[in-house]
Design a protein around this motif. Structure first.
Motif, PDB file in Angstrom:
ATOM      1  N   LYS A   1      22.616  37.167  18.700  1.00 18.91           N
ATOM      2  CA  LYS A   1      21.828  36.234  18.094  1.00 18.91           C
ATOM      3  C   LYS A   1      20.545  36.692  17.253  1.00 18.91           C
ATOM      4  N   GLU A   2      20.172  37.855  17.729  1.00 20.96           N
ATOM      5  CA  GLU A   2      19.055  38.720  16.874  1.00 20.96           C
ATOM      6  C   GLU A   2      19.588  38.822  15.373  1.00 20.96           C
ATOM      7  N   VAL A   3      20.842  39.141  15.317  1.00 27.32           N
ATOM      8  CA  VAL A   3      21.454  39.551  14.111  1.00 27.32           C
ATOM      9  C   VAL A   3      21.601  38.074  13.156  1.00 27.32           C
ATOM     10  N   LEU A   4      22.073  37.088  13.959  1.00 29.43           N
ATOM     11  CA  LEU A   4      22.446  35.737  13.312  1.00 29.43           C
ATOM     12  C   LEU A   4      20.984  35.116  12.831  1.00 29.43           C
ATOM     13  N   SER A   5      19.840  35.371  13.476  1.00 25.39           N
ATOM     14  CA  SER A   5      18.575  34.657  12.988  1.00 25.39           C
ATOM     15  C   SER A   5      17.968  35.640  12.311  1.00 25.39           C
ATOM     16  N   LYS A   6      18.425  36.990  11.827  1.00 24.72           N
ATOM     17  CA  LYS A   6      17.683  37.881  11.015  1.00 24.72           C
ATOM     18  C   LYS A   6      16.331  38.445  11.482  1.00 24.72           C
ATOM     19  N   ASN A   7      16.495  38.566  13.062  1.00 22.68           N
ATOM     20  CA  ASN A   7      15.348  39.201  13.649  1.00 22.68           C
ATOM     21  C   ASN A   7      15.770  40.488  14.467  1.00 22.68           C
ATOM     22  N   PHE A   8      16.916  40.936  13.896  1.00 27.69           N
ATOM     23  CA  PHE A   8      17.278  42.228  14.532  1.00 27.69           C
ATOM     24  C   PHE A   8      16.367  43.515  13.991  1.00 27.69           C
ATOM     25  N   ASN A   9      16.175  44.410  14.833  1.00 27.45           N
ATOM     26  CA  ASN A   9      15.307  45.350  14.689  1.00 27.45           C
ATOM     27  C   ASN A   9      16.188  46.790  15.416  1.00 27.45           C
ATOM     28  N   MET A  10      16.141  47.896  14.531  1.00 26.35           N
ATOM     29  CA  MET A  10      16.913  49.114  15.007  1.00 26.35           C
ATOM     30  C   MET A  10      16.100  49.840  15.915  1.00 26.35           C
TER      31      MET A  10
ATOM     32  N   LYS B   1      20.643  46.554   7.653  1.00 27.81           N
ATOM     33  CA  LYS B   1      20.274  45.488   6.551  1.00 27.81           C
ATOM     34  C   LYS B   1      21.169  44.237   7.180  1.00 27.81           C
ATOM     35  N   ILE B   2      20.471  43.068   7.354  1.00 25.61           N
ATOM     36  CA  ILE B   2      21.551  42.018   7.488  1.00 25.61           C
ATOM     37  C   ILE B   2      21.255  40.978   6.160  1.00 25.61           C
ATOM     38  N   CYS B   3      22.638  40.809   5.889  1.00 22.77           N
ATOM     39  CA  CYS B   3      22.858  39.965   4.552  1.00 22.77           C
ATOM     40  C   CYS B   3      23.705  38.405   5.092  1.00 22.77           C
ATOM     41  N   ASP B   4      23.409  37.571   4.408  1.00 25.60           N
ATOM     42  CA  ASP B   4      24.049  36.421   4.313  1.00 25.60           C
ATOM     43  C   ASP B   4      25.569  36.771   3.881  1.00 25.60           C
ATOM     44  N   PHE B   5      26.625  36.281   4.418  1.00 25.57           N
ATOM     45  CA  PHE B   5      27.973  36.794   4.160  1.00 25.57           C
ATOM     46  C   PHE B   5      28.575  35.396   3.125  1.00 25.57           C
ATOM     47  N   PRO B   6      29.017  35.776   1.879  1.00 27.07           N
ATOM     48  CA  PRO B   6      29.765  36.754   1.556  1.00 27.07           C
ATOM     49  C   PRO B   6      28.742  37.706   0.208  1.00 27.07           C
ATOM     50  N   GLU B   7      27.286  37.460   0.474  1.00 26.71           N
ATOM     51  CA  GLU B   7      26.572  38.070  -0.410  1.00 26.71           C
ATOM     52  C   GLU B   7      26.542  39.664  -0.533  1.00 26.71           C
ATOM     53  N   GLU B   8      26.301  40.145  -1.738  1.00 29.51           N
ATOM     54  CA  GLU B   8      26.308  41.913  -1.647  1.00 29.51           C
ATOM     55  C   GLU B   8      25.209  42.144  -0.736  1.00 29.51           C
ATOM     56  N   CYS B   9      25.272  43.237  -0.104  1.00 32.50           N
ATOM     57  CA  CYS B   9      24.289  43.974   0.776  1.00 32.50           C
ATOM     58  C   CYS B   9      24.115  45.391   0.542  1.00 32.50           C
ATOM     59  N   ASN B  10      23.066  45.664  -0.212  1.00 30.29           N
ATOM     60  CA  ASN B  10      22.664  46.985  -0.447  1.00 30.29           C
ATOM     61  C   ASN B  10      21.166  47.176  -0.019  1.00 30.29           C
TER      62      ASN B  10
ATOM     63  N   VAL C   1      29.882  45.371   9.739  1.00 33.65           N
ATOM     64  CA  VAL C   1      30.428  44.724  10.502  1.00 33.65           C
ATOM     65  C   VAL C   1      29.892  43.166  10.093  1.00 33.65           C
ATOM     66  N   LEU C   2      30.931  42.176  10.555  1.00 28.73           N
ATOM     67  CA  LEU C   2      30.558  40.814  10.207  1.00 28.73           C
ATOM     68  C   LEU C   2      30.221  40.251  11.606  1.00 28.73           C
ATOM     69  N   ILE C   3      29.217  39.564  11.677  1.00 29.56           N
ATOM     70  CA  ILE C   3      28.856  39.009  13.055  1.00 29.56           C
ATOM     71  C   ILE C   3      28.707  37.511  12.360  1.00 29.56           C
ATOM     72  N   THR C   4      29.847  36.462  13.077  1.00 29.24           N
ATOM     73  CA  THR C   4      29.910  35.330  12.524  1.00 29.24           C
ATOM     74  C   THR C   4      29.353  34.304  13.337  1.00 29.24           C
ATOM     75  N   ALA C   5      29.320  34.230  14.696  1.00 27.83           N
ATOM     76  CA  ALA C   5      28.842  33.202  15.442  1.00 27.83           C
ATOM     77  C   ALA C   5      28.620  33.585  16.888  1.00 27.83           C
TER      78      ALA C   5
ATOM     79  N   ASP D   1      26.630  28.664  20.239  1.00 23.80           N
ATOM     80  CA  ASP D   1      26.068  27.552  19.597  1.00 23.80           C
ATOM     81  C   ASP D   1      26.260  27.313  18.087  1.00 23.80           C
ATOM     82  N   GLU D   2      26.345  28.078  17.507  1.00 23.66           N
ATOM     83  CA  GLU D   2      26.334  28.063  15.945  1.00 23.66           C
ATOM     84  C   GLU D   2      27.146  28.908  15.143  1.00 23.66           C
ATOM     85  N   TYR D   3      27.535  28.855  13.880  1.00 25.55           N
ATOM     86  CA  TYR D   3      28.314  29.331  13.102  1.00 25.55           C
ATOM     87  C   TYR D   3      27.392  29.911  11.714  1.00 25.55           C
TER      88      TYR D   3
END
Length: 143
Positions: free
Chosen positions: A66-75, A93-102, A120-124, A127-129
């Protein structure tokens, strides 16, 4: 004639001693060079295994997903901090898929070091996709 043979015997002994010394030094050098060449791939394999474990933990934990999908993830999350080995430093780093992620900026402590990247791809969630790509850059702290 016998006296001549005894003098030459000492010379042959010296030649054999020098030859054995050269072989011994060459053997030691070959072992040292081989041990360094073999050690580097083992370190990279271990780093990739550690990265895969970290990403697998994130994938399997609902709260972290959920943290990754809401972009609130912290190492700095305790579950993740305890998983990262002491010899590694990692950035995520978290990026919207399929955008470039660097990474925009490579940390100064990672300059002139090998950087290992795994994603890794976190898809859903239930509750949400909203597919997101989580990319993990790691390097050795001490090198």
């Amino acid at each position: 004639m016998v006296i001549c043979f005894k003098r030459n015997k000492r010379g042959w002994t010296s030649v054999i001693e020098v030859f054995v010394s050269i072989l011994l030094i060459a053997g030691i050098m070959a072992v040292v060079i081989n041990s360094n060449a073999v050690q580097k791939p083992k370190i990279s394999e271990q780093i990739y295994k550690d990265q895969a474990l970290i990403l697998k933990i994130i994938q399997m934990d609902d709260d972290l997903r959920k943290e990754v999908l809401s972009k609130n993830f912290n190492m700095e999350n305790e579950k993740i901090k305890n998983t990262i080995p002491d010899y590694l430093k990692c950035e995520a780093k978290i990026c919207d898929f399929p955008e470039e992620c660097n990474l925009e900026i490579i940390p100064t402590e990672a300059e002139n070091k090998e950087i290992f990247v795994k994603s890794v791809l976190i898809t859903a969630t239930a509750d949400e996709y909203k597919p997101k790509e989580l990319k993990l850059w790691c390097w050795e702290k001490w090198n």
